[in-house]
Design a protein around this motif. Structure first.
Motif, PDB file in Angstrom:
ATOM      1  N   GLU A   9      71.495  78.389  18.750  1.00  0.00           N
ATOM      2  CA  GLU A   9      71.505  78.988  17.405  1.00  0.00           C
ATOM      3  C   GLU A   9      72.728  78.541  16.618  1.00  0.00           C
ATOM      4  O   GLU A   9      72.646  78.275  15.420  1.00  0.00           O
ATOM      5  N   ASP A  10      73.858  78.453  17.284  1.00  0.00           N
ATOM      6  CA  ASP A  10      75.089  77.989  16.655  1.00  0.00           C
ATOM      7  C   ASP A  10      74.938  76.534  16.200  1.00  0.00           C
ATOM      8  O   ASP A  10      75.326  76.172  15.091  1.00  0.00           O
ATOM      9  N   ALA A  11      74.367  75.705  17.056  1.00  0.00           N
ATOM     10  CA  ALA A  11      74.154  74.290  16.713  1.00  0.00           C
ATOM     11  C   ALA A  11      73.207  74.156  15.526  1.00  0.00           C
ATOM     12  O   ALA A  11      73.440  73.350  14.629  1.00  0.00           O
ATOM     13  N   ALA A  12      72.141  74.946  15.504  1.00  0.00           N
ATOM     14  CA  ALA A  12      71.193  74.898  14.387  1.00  0.00           C
ATOM     15  C   ALA A  12      71.869  75.308  13.087  1.00  0.00           C
ATOM     16  O   ALA A  12      71.686  74.663  12.042  1.00  0.00           O
ATOM     17  N   ARG A  13      72.681  76.349  13.128  1.00  0.00           N
ATOM     18  CA  ARG A  13      73.393  76.809  11.935  1.00  0.00           C
ATOM     19  C   ARG A  13      74.358  75.734  11.428  1.00  0.00           C
ATOM     20  O   ARG A  13      74.400  75.437  10.234  1.00  0.00           O
ATOM     21  N   ILE A  14      75.102  75.119  12.341  1.00  0.00           N
ATOM     22  CA  ILE A  14      76.063  74.077  11.948  1.00  0.00           C
ATOM     23  C   ILE A  14      75.332  72.889  11.326  1.00  0.00           C
ATOM     24  O   ILE A  14      75.756  72.351  10.311  1.00  0.00           O
ATOM     25  N   PHE A  24      68.355  70.595   5.274  1.00  0.00           N
ATOM     26  CA  PHE A  24      67.914  70.426   6.659  1.00  0.00           C
ATOM     27  C   PHE A  24      67.466  71.766   7.217  1.00  0.00           C
ATOM     28  O   PHE A  24      68.152  72.767   7.089  1.00  0.00           O
ATOM     29  N   GLU A  25      66.272  71.782   7.812  1.00  0.00           N
ATOM     30  CA  GLU A  25      65.760  72.977   8.486  1.00  0.00           C
ATOM     31  C   GLU A  25      65.676  72.674   9.971  1.00  0.00           C
ATOM     32  O   GLU A  25      64.899  71.824  10.402  1.00  0.00           O
ATOM     33  N   ALA A  26      66.474  73.377  10.747  1.00  0.00           N
ATOM     34  CA  ALA A  26      66.600  73.096  12.176  1.00  0.00           C
ATOM     35  C   ALA A  26      65.362  73.494  12.952  1.00  0.00           C
ATOM     36  O   ALA A  26      64.708  74.486  12.649  1.00  0.00           O
ATOM     37  N   GLY A  67      64.978  68.283  13.174  1.00  0.00           N
ATOM     38  CA  GLY A  67      64.585  69.016  11.981  1.00  0.00           C
ATOM     39  C   GLY A  67      63.081  69.122  11.841  1.00  0.00           C
ATOM     40  O   GLY A  67      62.324  68.392  12.484  1.00  0.00           O
ATOM     41  N   SER A  68      62.662  70.046  10.989  1.00  0.00           N
ATOM     42  CA  SER A  68      61.229  70.226  10.765  1.00  0.00           C
ATOM     43  C   SER A  68      60.610  69.017  10.057  1.00  0.00           C
ATOM     44  O   SER A  68      59.407  68.814  10.113  1.00  0.00           O
ATOM     45  N   ASP A  69      61.451  68.188   9.411  1.00  0.00           N
ATOM     46  CA  ASP A  69      60.959  67.002   8.716  1.00  0.00           C
ATOM     47  C   ASP A  69      61.056  65.729   9.562  1.00  0.00           C
ATOM     48  O   ASP A  69      60.824  64.639   9.074  1.00  0.00           O
ATOM     49  N   GLY A  70      61.442  65.871  10.834  1.00  0.00           N
ATOM     50  CA  GLY A  70      61.521  64.717  11.734  1.00  0.00           C
ATOM     51  C   GLY A  70      62.900  64.100  11.841  1.00  0.00           C
ATOM     52  O   GLY A  70      63.136  63.274  12.723  1.00  0.00           O
ATOM     53  N   ARG A  71      63.819  64.477  10.954  1.00  0.00           N
ATOM     54  CA  ARG A  71      65.182  63.959  11.065  1.00  0.00           C
ATOM     55  C   ARG A  71      65.874  64.594  12.267  1.00  0.00           C
ATOM     56  O   ARG A  71      65.511  65.678  12.707  1.00  0.00           O
TER      57      ARG A  71
END
Length: 126
Positions: free
Chosen positions: A34-39, A47-49, A65-69
């Motif tokens: 969760e910390d990594a996604a927030r950062i 960016f949406e983790a 990411g939700s967009d493939g990145r």
């Protein structure tokens, strides 16, 4: 008198170092997924983790990411630094685990300490 000043200065430095250690002010590991996604969301605009792959030592993370990145994070001083990577990811096995190449010479490669299961996840992210 100079010797007393030296010891007083040394005691003050040790007191401040002890206070920093006690308050864990120098600690900047990536705590959990969760910390990594927030950062990652803070570092990259829009960016949406999604799924997160964490190094077991808390030094690095890959956030899909939700967009493939894919955003790669690593500890950098008192903060975490991140870069957007483009697929296919370039990773190779080394003595300490895995190294992921970023393609940015200033950012360098990022080392991951991964379990067998997490190494399989890395291979599917590539």
């Amino acid at each position: 008198m100079n010797l007393m000043l030296l010891f007083a200065s040394l005691a003050a430095i040790l007191a401040v170092a002890g206070l920093v250690w006690l308050l864990q002010l120098g600690e900047n590991r990536i705590g959990d997924a969760e910390d990594a996604a927030r950062i990652a969301e803070e570092q990259v605009a829009g960016f949406e983790a999604g799924p997160v792959l964490m190094s077991s030592d808390g030094e690095a993370a890959l956030v899909e990411g939700s967009d493939g990145r894919v955003v790669i994070l690593k500890r950098h001083g008192a903060h975490c630094a991140g870069r957007v990577l483009h697929k296919p990811l370039r990773a190779h096995r080394c003595n300490a685990g895995w190294k992921v190449e970023t393609g940015d010479p200033r950012f360098g490669h990022v080392s991951f300490a991964l379990s067998k299961q997490d190494a399989d996840k890395l291979l599917t992210m590539m």
